[in-house]
Design a protein around this motif. Structure first.
Motif, PDB file in Angstrom:
ATOM      1  N   ASN A  58      80.540 -21.373   2.816  1.00  0.00           N
ATOM      2  CA  ASN A  58      81.261 -20.507   1.893  1.00  0.00           C
ATOM      3  C   ASN A  58      80.247 -19.719   1.090  1.00  0.00           C
ATOM      4  O   ASN A  58      79.131 -20.197   0.824  1.00  0.00           O
ATOM      5  CB  ASN A  58      82.126 -21.363   0.966  1.00  0.00           C
ATOM      6  N   VAL A  59      80.627 -18.502   0.703  1.00  0.00           N
ATOM      7  CA  VAL A  59      79.807 -17.668  -0.171  1.00  0.00           C
ATOM      8  C   VAL A  59      80.607 -17.434  -1.448  1.00  0.00           C
ATOM      9  O   VAL A  59      81.714 -16.896  -1.392  1.00  0.00           O
ATOM     10  CB  VAL A  59      79.435 -16.332   0.488  1.00  0.00           C
ATOM     11  N   LEU A  60      80.048 -17.877  -2.554  1.00  0.00           N
ATOM     12  CA  LEU A  60      80.678 -17.672  -3.853  1.00  0.00           C
ATOM     13  C   LEU A  60      80.134 -16.380  -4.443  1.00  0.00           C
ATOM     14  O   LEU A  60      78.936 -16.250  -4.670  1.00  0.00           O
ATOM     15  CB  LEU A  60      80.373 -18.848  -4.784  1.00  0.00           C
ATOM     16  N   VAL A  61      81.019 -15.401  -4.678  1.00  0.00           N
ATOM     17  CA  VAL A  61      80.613 -14.093  -5.176  1.00  0.00           C
ATOM     18  C   VAL A  61      81.024 -13.978  -6.644  1.00  0.00           C
ATOM     19  O   VAL A  61      82.181 -14.227  -6.991  1.00  0.00           O
ATOM     20  CB  VAL A  61      81.246 -12.949  -4.356  1.00  0.00           C
ATOM     21  N   ILE A  62      80.066 -13.580  -7.484  1.00  0.00           N
ATOM     22  CA  ILE A  62      80.306 -13.423  -8.920  1.00  0.00           C
ATOM     23  C   ILE A  62      79.904 -12.002  -9.300  1.00  0.00           C
ATOM     24  O   ILE A  62      78.762 -11.591  -9.076  1.00  0.00           O
ATOM     25  CB  ILE A  62      79.476 -14.433  -9.736  1.00  0.00           C
ATOM     26  N   SER A  63      80.834 -11.252  -9.859  1.00  0.00           N
ATOM     27  CA  SER A  63      80.531  -9.887 -10.301  1.00  0.00           C
ATOM     28  C   SER A  63      80.325  -9.876 -11.808  1.00  0.00           C
ATOM     29  O   SER A  63      81.130 -10.453 -12.557  1.00  0.00           O
ATOM     30  CB  SER A  63      81.678  -8.927  -9.931  1.00  0.00           C
ATOM     31  N   THR A  64      79.271  -9.202 -12.262  1.00  0.00           N
ATOM     32  CA  THR A  64      78.995  -9.137 -13.692  1.00  0.00           C
ATOM     33  C   THR A  64      78.465  -7.755 -14.050  1.00  0.00           C
ATOM     34  O   THR A  64      77.922  -7.043 -13.196  1.00  0.00           O
ATOM     35  CB  THR A  64      77.990 -10.229 -14.113  1.00  0.00           C
ATOM     36  N   ASP A  65      78.619  -7.395 -15.322  1.00  0.00           N
ATOM     37  CA  ASP A  65      78.218  -6.070 -15.804  1.00  0.00           C
ATOM     38  C   ASP A  65      77.613  -6.225 -17.195  1.00  0.00           C
ATOM     39  O   ASP A  65      78.339  -6.249 -18.191  1.00  0.00           O
ATOM     40  CB  ASP A  65      79.430  -5.145 -15.841  1.00  0.00           C
ATOM     41  N   PRO A  66      76.288  -6.355 -17.298  1.00  0.00           N
ATOM     42  CA  PRO A  66      75.652  -6.554 -18.608  1.00  0.00           C
ATOM     43  C   PRO A  66      75.968  -5.463 -19.619  1.00  0.00           C
ATOM     44  O   PRO A  66      75.885  -5.697 -20.829  1.00  0.00           O
ATOM     45  CB  PRO A  66      74.159  -6.588 -18.265  1.00  0.00           C
TER      46      PRO A  66
END
Length: 615
Positions: A58-66
């Motif tokens: 599985n690939v856990l994808v986390i999107s973030t925007d500082p």
């Protein structure tokens, strides 16, 4: 959907983050603002996410925007908290109902407490600036519970730093409950928009994770802007005034390259890409995703084969896209050059165009969409040329100059040559010198190139739109050829409100003097000729002045004859007193040049002339 055909870039990034030889890794996606970096991140996420359900890996994808982080909470703590929250959710899915608290859950609770203490210190630092102390509830609420709402182990020591974080996080990622995770991929957007301290803290946090296998970061940012931010923290010795190879080894660049191991540069749009993007953007406004998809696929195919978008019309059956293709073909040359292949700027241009078309329509400005688009190019991309056109409008020279510009652009014109006689400008700048008879009028290259864009503008009344555009841009349309003392009178006479017209009294007109009266007559004559929306008030004002100064009636009549007969309004015709010989001569001139259609012009002229005879 991928309107920019950045699938190859996205596939390259996916390959890099999944390559075991690069584990752990940070991949940079570098490009200027508006180049499509966010689009690439979404494509990467779409390609990684489908691997999730039910597989062995599985690939856990986390999107973030500082750029959007709460400034009241530390950057490091926010980013670490987002990663831990995502891992906690993944851990919860792996645990079985009723399972005794695992070692992984205990490690996670310890990691979260470290972050919570760091947040508590942020609260204390923030409140101390206002001479306040954080409440006990503020601090204890940060450290008392883990993500599951369970009490933390009181016997476990609370470390107030993040020094041991990396080792504990490695332990967490190696736990049996998370063996199914092949990668944790963190997508970081808009880092190049952040303040220098945010840039540094974000990269420091990434560095914290980079010793832990299965961690991957994708940082979408303009690498040059990130390096500029890093120089605040890591200045170049000697002020960075040196040259040569040593500059590539400056501390800021070395630091960045230590964290971002490889960078995928984002290409600017080619000419073909620009044209395809324009077509697809237009189609996306009227087609659902499933109907748009074949056009996207065909654009990709044409890029690899013919490189000619004309074939798109035959590539997809079931829809007429000739309007979109024609618009894109017309706009691509100048948008490609002026917008430098920036997808965001191209998209914004089209958004601005739709808004301007809507506003113009609501203002009663009836112009075809392609004409508005051409005028928008002038307004948004050719500032100097736009100012030139507005100057022509203000001086009452728009129609004559546009006729000559169209001729210089190689377009046939139906307008008869128009005199550009202008009055002397007492106290103002001299009018631009006119070329000798038969000598072509010179135009700047940008303006001439713009004039060659389709469609032609011969006979089109541009004044209403230009007034609207000038209002939006904050530009004042002041006629440099009209002395300031006459401008208020001219504005009153040209008003479409009768009350404003009557505010210019007969006493105001008789007080002008013959020279100023002539200036106003010439100004109003140009307005009647070049601004159809002001034609009727301009003619009424001209008649009032000519009646007060009989010596300039002949000049007034010659100016009236320059109004294109096909554009005459019935009210304009009826405003002329046919019992005065000079004005009757104008009516007869108009009748001799009146078109067969519309018939109302000829009928109104007959009425006006017969009325004058009966008088």
């Amino acid at each position: 959907m991928d309107l920019l055909s950045f699938d190859a870039v996205a596939e390259t990034v996916v390959w890099a983050v999944l390559d075991d030889a690069l584990d752990p890794v940070t991949v940079g996606v570098s490009g200027a603002w508006g180049s499509g970096k966010t689009t690439v991140l979404r494509l990467v996420e779409d390609r990684l996410a489908p691997q999730a359900p039910g597989g062995d890996t599985n690939v856990l994808v986390i999107s973030t925007d500082p750029w959007r982080y709460d400034p009241g909470v530390g950057v490091k703590e926010t980013l670490i908290g987002e990663v831990l929250s995502a891992v906690a959710a993944e851990l919860a899915k792996a645990e079985k109902p009723g399972q005794v608290r695992s070692r992984a859950r205990a490690v996670l609770a310890t990691l979260r407490k470290r972050v919570d203490w760091a947040k508590a210190l942020q609260v204390a630092a923030k409140t101390s600036l206002t001479l306040q102390l954080p409440s006990v509830d503020d601090l204890t609420s940060l450290i008392n519970t883990d993500s599951g709402g369970q009490e933390a182990d009181a016997a476990e020591p609370l470390s107030r730093g993040l020094e041991e974080f990396r080792g504990e996080f490695r332990t967490l990622m190696e736990s049996p409950e998370l063996t199914h995770l092949r990668r944790v991929v963190v997508l970081v957007d808009d880092l190049d928009r952040c303040l220098p301290e945010t840039v540094v803290d974000t990269l420091e946090t990434i560095r914290l994770f980079l010793a832990v296998p299965k961690m991957a970061f994708v940082v979408a940012a303009d690498e040059r802007r990130v390096a500029d931010a890093l120089r605040v923290r890591f200045p170049t010795p000697g002020g960075g005034l040196g040259t040569g190879e040593a500059d590539a080894e400056e501390p800021a660049s070395l630091y960045l390259h230590k964290i971002v191991q490889t960078t995928v540069p984002l290409p600017t749009l080619s000419r073909f890409d620009t044209e395809a993007f324009l077509v697809l953007l237009q189609l996306s406004q009227r087609l659902p995703a499933d109907e748009l998809a074949p056009y996207i696929a065909q654009c990709v195919q044409l890029r690899r084969t013919t490189g000619v978008l004309d074939d798109l019309a035959d590539a997809v059956v079931g829809g007429d896209i000739s309007t979109e293709l024609a618009f894109a073909s017309r706009m691509t040359p100048i948008l490609y050059e002026k917008l430098q292949g920036s997808p965001r700027r191209i998209k914004r241009f089209l958004n601005d165009l739709r808004v301007r078309q809507s506003v113009a329509a609501h203002r009663g400005i009836a112009l075809e969409a392609d004409i508005v688009a051409k005028l928008m190019v002038l307004e948004k991309l050719l500032d100097h040329s736009f100012a030139t056109i507005l100057e022509w409008l203000a001086r009452g020279e728009l129609r004559a100059r546009m006729t000559k510009l169209e001729a210089a652009a190689g377009r046939p014109t139906t307008q008869a040559p128009v005199s550009e006689e202008a009055p002397s400008t007492e106290g103002g700048p001299d009018p631009a010198p006119e070329p000798a008879e038969g000598e072509p009028l010179a135009f700047e290259d940008d303006l001439l190139r713009w004039a060659k864009l389709p469609p032609g503008l011969d006979g089109v009344d541009l004044a209403p739109y230009l007034y609207l555009a000038a209002a939006f841009s904050g530009k004042q349309l002041l006629d440099a050829g009209l002395p300031g003392r006459l401008r208020d009178i001219a504005a009153g006479l040209l008003s479409t409100v009768r009350f404003d017209q009557h505010r210019v009294t007969d006493a105001d007109i008789t007080a002008l003097g013959e020279d100023d009266a002539l200036r106003l007559v010439e100004y109003l004559g140009r307005a009647a000729r070049d601004r159809p929306t002001e034609q009727n008030p301009a003619v009424r004002g001209l008649v009032r002045i000519a009646t007060a100064y009989p010596a300039i009636t002949d000049q007034s009549a010659r100016l009236l004859q320059s109004i294109p007969t096909a554009e005459l309004e019935p009210a304009t015709i009826l405003a002329l007193p046919a019992d005065k010989p000079d004005f009757r001569r104008v009516l007869e001139h108009w009748k001799g040049h009146a078109p067969a259609s519309p018939a109302r012009i000829r009928a109104t002229l007959e009425i006006a002339l017969n009325t004058g005879t009966r008088r």
